[in-house]
Design a protein around this motif. Structure first.
Motif, PDB file in Angstrom:
ATOM      1  N   MET A   1       8.489  50.676  51.573  1.00 26.97           N
ATOM      2  CA  MET A   1       7.621  50.007  50.739  1.00 26.97           C
ATOM      3  C   MET A   1       7.563  49.801  49.230  1.00 26.97           C
ATOM      4  O   MET A   1       7.879  51.007  49.088  1.00 26.97           O
ATOM      5  CB  MET A   1       5.633  50.620  51.072  1.00 26.97           C
ATOM      6  CG  MET A   1       5.396  50.552  52.298  1.00 26.97           C
ATOM      7  SD  MET A   1       5.137  49.296  53.325  1.00 26.97           S
ATOM      8  CE  MET A   1       6.921  49.564  54.706  1.00 26.97           C
ATOM      9  N   ALA A   2       7.114  48.449  48.826  1.00 22.45           N
ATOM     10  CA  ALA A   2       7.752  48.003  47.383  1.00 22.45           C
ATOM     11  C   ALA A   2       6.380  49.232  46.792  1.00 22.45           C
ATOM     12  O   ALA A   2       5.118  48.926  46.592  1.00 22.45           O
ATOM     13  CB  ALA A   2       7.297  47.096  47.434  1.00 22.45           C
ATOM     14  N   GLY A   3       6.743  49.207  45.398  1.00 21.80           N
ATOM     15  CA  GLY A   3       5.534  50.165  44.797  1.00 21.80           C
ATOM     16  C   GLY A   3       5.308  51.927  44.821  1.00 21.80           C
ATOM     17  O   GLY A   3       4.096  51.661  44.303  1.00 21.80           O
ATOM     18  N   SER A   4       5.479  52.084  45.618  1.00 19.41           N
ATOM     19  CA  SER A   4       4.918  53.719  45.972  1.00 19.41           C
ATOM     20  C   SER A   4       5.716  54.455  47.313  1.00 19.41           C
ATOM     21  O   SER A   4       6.133  54.549  47.838  1.00 19.41           O
ATOM     22  CB  SER A   4       3.872  53.019  47.084  1.00 19.41           C
ATOM     23  OG  SER A   4       3.085  54.628  47.524  1.00 19.41           O
ATOM     24  N   SER A   5       6.099  55.598  45.862  1.00 19.84           N
ATOM     25  CA  SER A   5       7.364  56.773  46.320  1.00 19.84           C
ATOM     26  C   SER A   5       6.874  57.504  47.012  1.00 19.84           C
ATOM     27  O   SER A   5       7.491  57.919  47.959  1.00 19.84           O
ATOM     28  CB  SER A   5       7.502  57.064  44.772  1.00 19.84           C
ATOM     29  OG  SER A   5       7.089  57.501  44.187  1.00 19.84           O
ATOM     30  N   SER A   6       5.082  58.142  46.920  1.00 25.86           N
ATOM     31  CA  SER A   6       4.609  58.330  47.490  1.00 25.86           C
ATOM     32  C   SER A   6       4.662  58.574  49.394  1.00 25.86           C
ATOM     33  O   SER A   6       4.999  59.352  50.362  1.00 25.86           O
ATOM     34  CB  SER A   6       3.270  58.798  47.975  1.00 25.86           C
ATOM     35  OG  SER A   6       3.182  59.210  46.836  1.00 25.86           O
ATOM     36  N   LEU A   7       4.462  57.112  49.355  1.00 26.09           N
ATOM     37  CA  LEU A   7       4.675  56.021  50.913  1.00 26.09           C
ATOM     38  C   LEU A   7       5.644  56.300  51.639  1.00 26.09           C
ATOM     39  O   LEU A   7       5.899  57.001  52.939  1.00 26.09           O
ATOM     40  CB  LEU A   7       3.900  55.325  50.371  1.00 26.09           C
ATOM     41  CG  LEU A   7       3.682  54.272  52.052  1.00 26.09           C
ATOM     42  CD1 LEU A   7       2.882  55.042  52.834  1.00 26.09           C
ATOM     43  CD2 LEU A   7       3.144  52.852  52.024  1.00 26.09           C
ATOM     44  N   ALA A   9       7.974  58.457  50.706  1.00 29.91           N
ATOM     45  CA  ALA A   9       8.973  59.916  51.176  1.00 29.91           C
ATOM     46  C   ALA A   9       7.481  60.210  52.457  1.00 29.91           C
ATOM     47  O   ALA A   9       8.649  61.022  53.469  1.00 29.91           O
ATOM     48  CB  ALA A   9       8.113  60.326  49.891  1.00 29.91           C
ATOM     49  N   LEU A  10       7.171  59.773  52.507  1.00 31.00           N
ATOM     50  CA  LEU A  10       5.588  60.131  54.056  1.00 31.00           C
ATOM     51  C   LEU A  10       6.526  59.715  54.856  1.00 31.00           C
ATOM     52  O   LEU A  10       6.738  60.352  55.443  1.00 31.00           O
ATOM     53  CB  LEU A  10       4.449  59.693  54.024  1.00 31.00           C
ATOM     54  CG  LEU A  10       3.484  59.644  55.608  1.00 31.00           C
ATOM     55  CD1 LEU A  10       3.648  61.700  55.038  1.00 31.00           C
ATOM     56  CD2 LEU A  10       2.508  59.338  54.512  1.00 31.00           C
ATOM     57  N   GLN A  26       6.137  54.585  60.046  1.00 28.21           N
ATOM     58  CA  GLN A  26       5.338  53.436  59.078  1.00 28.21           C
ATOM     59  C   GLN A  26       4.092  53.625  59.831  1.00 28.21           C
ATOM     60  O   GLN A  26       3.374  53.575  59.051  1.00 28.21           O
ATOM     61  CB  GLN A  26       6.631  52.555  59.146  1.00 28.21           C
ATOM     62  CG  GLN A  26       7.260  51.982  58.117  1.00 28.21           C
ATOM     63  CD  GLN A  26       7.352  50.937  57.880  1.00 28.21           C
ATOM     64  OE1 GLN A  26       7.467  49.376  58.855  1.00 28.21           O
ATOM     65  NE2 GLN A  26       8.555  49.914  57.169  1.00 28.21           N
ATOM     66  N   PHE A  30       0.703  54.573  57.385  1.00 32.58           N
ATOM     67  CA  PHE A  30      -0.349  53.636  58.014  1.00 32.58           C
ATOM     68  C   PHE A  30      -1.823  54.244  58.068  1.00 32.58           C
ATOM     69  O   PHE A  30      -2.696  54.135  57.417  1.00 32.58           O
ATOM     70  CB  PHE A  30       0.130  52.250  58.236  1.00 32.58           C
ATOM     71  CG  PHE A  30       1.030  51.562  57.744  1.00 32.58           C
ATOM     72  CD1 PHE A  30       1.316  51.920  55.852  1.00 32.58           C
ATOM     73  CD2 PHE A  30       1.909  50.613  57.880  1.00 32.58           C
ATOM     74  CE1 PHE A  30       2.933  51.756  55.779  1.00 32.58           C
ATOM     75  CE2 PHE A  30       2.925  49.956  57.212  1.00 32.58           C
ATOM     76  CZ  PHE A  30       3.102  50.818  56.425  1.00 32.58           C
TER      77      PHE A  30
ATOM     78  N   ALA B  46       4.141  65.947  51.734  1.00 34.05           N
ATOM     79  CA  ALA B  46       4.154  64.302  51.491  1.00 34.05           C
ATOM     80  C   ALA B  46       3.544  63.760  52.023  1.00 34.05           C
ATOM     81  O   ALA B  46       2.768  63.342  51.512  1.00 34.05           O
ATOM     82  CB  ALA B  46       5.973  64.203  52.482  1.00 34.05           C
ATOM     83  N   ILE B  54      -2.649  58.289  47.223  1.00 35.15           N
ATOM     84  CA  ILE B  54      -2.594  56.988  47.829  1.00 35.15           C
ATOM     85  C   ILE B  54      -3.820  55.955  47.729  1.00 35.15           C
ATOM     86  O   ILE B  54      -4.174  56.758  48.242  1.00 35.15           O
ATOM     87  CB  ILE B  54      -1.783  56.547  48.927  1.00 35.15           C
ATOM     88  CG1 ILE B  54       0.223  56.552  48.295  1.00 35.15           C
ATOM     89  CG2 ILE B  54      -1.442  54.959  48.991  1.00 35.15           C
ATOM     90  CD1 ILE B  54       1.222  56.825  49.369  1.00 35.15           C
ATOM     91  N   PHE B  63      -1.859  50.070  50.000  1.00 36.32           N
ATOM     92  CA  PHE B  63      -0.868  51.042  49.164  1.00 36.32           C
ATOM     93  C   PHE B  63      -0.010  50.930  47.830  1.00 36.32           C
ATOM     94  O   PHE B  63       0.918  50.504  47.802  1.00 36.32           O
ATOM     95  CB  PHE B  63      -0.584  51.722  50.362  1.00 36.32           C
ATOM     96  CG  PHE B  63      -1.018  51.747  51.566  1.00 36.32           C
ATOM     97  CD1 PHE B  63      -2.557  52.688  51.537  1.00 36.32           C
ATOM     98  CD2 PHE B  63      -0.375  51.519  53.017  1.00 36.32           C
ATOM     99  CE1 PHE B  63      -3.409  52.320  53.066  1.00 36.32           C
ATOM    100  CE2 PHE B  63      -1.141  51.969  53.982  1.00 36.32           C
ATOM    101  CZ  PHE B  63      -2.134  52.748  53.857  1.00 36.32           C
ATOM    102  N   GLU B  65       0.702  53.591  43.601  1.00 39.90           N
ATOM    103  CA  GLU B  65      -0.184  54.833  43.227  1.00 39.90           C
ATOM    104  C   GLU B  65      -1.345  54.597  41.544  1.00 39.90           C
ATOM    105  O   GLU B  65      -0.732  55.543  41.418  1.00 39.90           O
ATOM    106  CB  GLU B  65       0.839  55.801  43.020  1.00 39.90           C
ATOM    107  CG  GLU B  65       1.367  56.782  45.001  1.00 39.90           C
ATOM    108  CD  GLU B  65       2.703  57.313  44.200  1.00 39.90           C
ATOM    109  OE1 GLU B  65       2.727  58.219  43.783  1.00 39.90           O
ATOM    110  OE2 GLU B  65       3.295  56.778  44.689  1.00 39.90           O
ATOM    111  N   SER B  70       2.626  47.344  41.512  1.00 40.87           N
ATOM    112  CA  SER B  70       4.157  46.533  40.726  1.00 40.87           C
ATOM    113  C   SER B  70       4.168  44.831  40.687  1.00 40.87           C
ATOM    114  O   SER B  70       4.218  44.581  40.792  1.00 40.87           O
ATOM    115  CB  SER B  70       5.496  47.498  40.815  1.00 40.87           C
ATOM    116  OG  SER B  70       5.279  47.805  42.865  1.00 40.87           O
TER     117      SER B  70
END
Lengths: 196, 196
Positions: A1-7, A9-10, A26, A30, B46, B54, B63, B65, B70
């Motif tokens: 997913m673009a734009g969320s490193s937490s997501l 990483a999860l 995924q 979600f 995570a 999120i 989703f 952060e 972005s």
């Protein structure tokens, strides 16, 4: 997913679970974020606690939070019988039958030469030391009836018999409630040979 | 499992994951504890981080952060086009095609009257406000081609057309690389009707 490193990483962390690929990971991520954040926090706490607190019982090798598990400490159990199983799930299945009151030894695996798992990897020396403590009289082999499980039972059985212990194996035969017409031939053949 | 409340708690928590029953949860717990404690700790971190950090993008509802994701902040994108998808996974699939350079709106669900999910539950008012900001010229409906997805596209399409926007739908037709002989008849019928 673009734009969320937490997501990201999860999703990557969820893929460490057995049987979970990228699509399932995924979907899990979600679902937790959209519908069940409390579930996500609960799972996070449970994972951290289990990873920190759970160790192996010094006697039977199963998962426990104490040095010795409650089953091994139970004075009402028959300490002369030791049942060898592959996993805590197998132990749990035997416990639910309420037909066994002895103790257990959990291998946490099985011999599997093709996967490079030999006697040392499943702690057979620990089992041999446990079984020859002078109290145990009978060792019941309850490994699975698969190729690996049978091989594991054979190796353990031979080693323990040579140490003078009584070694038995769970009976093979026709499952309860089944009609002979639909039982596989190998099972019927075993039931014939082991008739009583 | 007898004697370990941490393990019981972990199995129960794993069952909160979609598609995970008691047997899978046990298998996952045993695997993590026996073979991958570092994976368990990583997943715990995570999960906690994702659950805390999120939130939903204020513009496209995906989703993220930050307050605005972005993709929505990207000045190089075509702000006159808005693509409506059901989930971040669908958005990710469209992004991977590299064939679309506009913006997105992620419904985070679909209309599903049988499950009691109506227009309010998937934030259609937010979509209508977003689409009528004066910049958006065309709304591309990219919900799934399932019964619920089609119904969602229909409802959104009617509402946005009445607000004077150009509304399009992803083309239906024969998938790339497929042989007609093996394509289902409904797909071929649609491809015939939408021929160009």
């Amino acid at each position: 997913m673009a734009g969320s490193s937490s997501l990201d990483a999860l999703v990557q962390a969820l893929r460490r679970l057995p049987g979970v690929g990228i699509k399932s990971a995924q979907r899990m991520a979600f679902h937790l974020l959209q519908h069940d954040r409390e579930g996500a926090r609960m799972l996070a706490r449970a994972l951290a606690q289990a990873a920190d607190n759970i160790k192996h019982c010094e006697l039977c090798h199963t998962f426990t939070e104490s040095a010795i598990c409650s089953t091994c400490l139970d004075e009402r159990r028959d300490h002369s019988k030791l049942c060898v199983v592959e996993t805590p799930a197998d132990q749990s299945a035997l416990e639910r039958t309420a037909a066994y009151k002895g103790l257990y030894f959990v291998l946490m695996g099985k011999l599997s030469p093709l996967d490079g798992i030999g006697p040392k990897d499943i702690g057979l020396q620990k089992l041999f030391a446990r079984a020859t403590d002078g109290v145990v009289q009978e060792v019941i082999l309850a490994t699975n009836f698969t190729a690996e499980g049978e091989a594991t039972a054979h190796v353990i059985g031979e080693a323990l018999k040579s140490r003078g212990l009584q070694v038995t194996r769970l009976a093979r035969g026709v499952p309860a409630g089944s009609e002979l017409e639909y039982v596989d031939l190998g099972t019927i053949a075993h039931a014939l040979v082991d008739r009583r």
